[in-house]
Design a protein around this motif. Structure first.
Motif, short mmCIF file in Angstrom:
data_model
loop_
_atom_site.label_atom_id
_atom_site.label_comp_id
_atom_site.label_asym_id
_atom_site.label_seq_id
_atom_site.Cartn_x
_atom_site.Cartn_y
_atom_site.Cartn_z
N VAL A 47 0.86 -1.18 0.00
CA VAL A 47 0.00 0.00 0.00
C VAL A 47 0.90 1.23 0.00
O VAL A 47 1.69 1.43 0.93
N ARG A 103 0.89 7.23 0.52
CA ARG A 103 -0.13 8.25 0.32
C ARG A 103 -1.55 7.68 0.47
O ARG A 103 -2.50 8.44 0.66
N LEU A 104 -1.67 6.35 0.40
CA LEU A 104 -2.99 5.72 0.52
C LEU A 104 -3.19 5.06 1.88
O LEU A 104 -4.25 4.45 2.12
N VAL A 130 -6.57 6.13 3.87
CA VAL A 130 -7.83 5.64 3.32
C VAL A 130 -7.87 4.12 3.31
O VAL A 130 -8.94 3.52 3.46
N TRP A 131 -6.71 3.48 3.16
CA TRP A 131 -6.68 2.03 3.22
C TRP A 131 -7.12 1.53 4.59
O TRP A 131 -7.92 0.60 4.71
N ARG A 158 -10.93 1.88 4.91
CA ARG A 158 -11.70 1.54 3.72
C ARG A 158 -13.03 0.85 4.02
O ARG A 158 -13.99 0.98 3.24
N GLY A 214 -11.61 5.66 -2.48
CA GLY A 214 -10.28 6.26 -2.61
C GLY A 214 -9.16 5.25 -2.53
O GLY A 214 -8.16 5.35 -3.26
N ALA A 215 -9.32 4.25 -1.66
CA ALA A 215 -8.28 3.24 -1.51
C ALA A 215 -8.14 2.41 -2.78
O ALA A 215 -7.03 2.21 -3.29
N TYR A 216 -9.26 1.94 -3.31
CA TYR A 216 -9.17 1.01 -4.44
C TYR A 216 -8.94 1.71 -5.78
O TYR A 216 -8.28 1.16 -6.65
N GLY A 237 -7.18 4.42 -5.92
CA GLY A 237 -5.77 4.79 -5.78
C GLY A 237 -4.84 3.65 -6.10
O GLY A 237 -3.81 3.83 -6.76
N LEU A 238 -5.19 2.44 -5.64
CA LEU A 238 -4.37 1.28 -5.95
C LEU A 238 -4.37 0.98 -7.45
O LEU A 238 -3.33 0.68 -8.04
N THR A 264 -2.03 2.97 -9.64
CA THR A 264 -0.60 2.65 -9.64
C THR A 264 -0.22 1.78 -10.84
O THR A 264 0.97 1.58 -11.11
#
Length: 254
Positions: free
Chosen positions: A85, A88-89, A92-93, A96, A105-107, A109-110, A113
């Motif tokens: 992870v 920066r996440l 939110v991770w 979640r 936001g977490a997913y 954001g992932l 990447t």
């Protein structure tokens, strides 16, 4: 889902959780985990192809498979936990399964990447988890829920999740077979916290000692600390029966 938080250290009663005591019967209610127990996300390549199509891009199957592999490593909602992870996440991770905005936001954001070169792709991938087409109920789910309903056993879905799954059940024609939903982002507690299981029992008006929790992870076994019996099923791929018939043996003695 993830609908699951990371598994905690199991309590001392967790070993007994896979062997619910028959002395706890009669079972008045069954609490079901969602992801991995009642339904599974669509196949990764289908997920990628559908999201790309929503962005107006037609991928060939080889590229879709390659992207799917990279996205699974990054972390997928309803799929495996991320290999890493990004800092920066991290916030939110961690949240979640408690807030809708954090889950999205977490997913997304992932997914961002992974450079797919498709505008709006991360959002489109996330949107698939919100629609019925992005999931597949297990083939034994409907039959088991119907049998419990016929027997007068109450049913709740207890899930670590950051969005409302009620529309999915409605689309599948299963909403009339579920009496209550204890969703972590609404309850403010995540499995294995006993509070989420106690809330589900309260919604159903059932004593925890007369409830059976059915899931597929150590987090589900946390229901032991709430006083429930627990059945932990082996993981199953989409389209394959999960062994839910064992629920009827335990709850109905059939």
């Amino acid at each position: 889902m993830p609908d699951h938080a990371e598994p905690p250290h199991a309590s001392s009663g967790a070993d007994d959780a896979v062997r619910p005591s028959m002395s706890r019967r009669p079972v008045e209610a069954v609490l079901f985990d969602f992801h991995g127990t009642l339904a599974q996300v669509e196949e990764p390549r289908d997920w990628v192809l559908a999201a790309a199509a929503a962005c107006g891009v037609e991928l060939d199957r080889v590229r879709a498979t390659s992207l799917a592999d990279r996205l699974l490593t990054a972390g997928r909602a309803g799929g495996p936990l991320p290999a890493r992870v990004p800092p920066r996440l991290a916030e939110v991770w961690a949240d979640r399964d408690l807030y809708e905005h954090a889950h999205r936001g977490a997913y997304t954001g992932l997914a961002e990447t992974v450079d797919a070169g498709i505008d709006g792709f991360a959002e489109a991938l996330y949107e698939r988890v919100l629609v019925p087409e992005g999931w597949l109920p297990y083939p034994d789910t409907e039959a088991v829920l119907k049998e419990l309903r016929r027997a007068g056993v109450k049913v709740a879905v207890v899930s670590n999740i950051g969005f409302d799954i009620r529309p999915l059940f409605a689309a599948w024609g299963l909403d009339g077979l579920v009496d209550a939903y204890a969703l972590s982002y609404e309850v403010g507690r995540c499995k294995p916290d006993p509070g989420i299981f106690l809330r589900a029992c309260g919604m159903l008006g059932v004593d925890p000692e007369h409830a059976l929790m059915v899931g597929d992870t150590p987090a589900d076994a946390g229901a032991v600390d709430a006083g429930c019996a627990v059945l932990v099923l082996p993981a199953a791929d989409a389209g394959r029966a999960t062994g839910l018939g064992a629920v009827l043996d335990l709850a109905l003695g059939s």
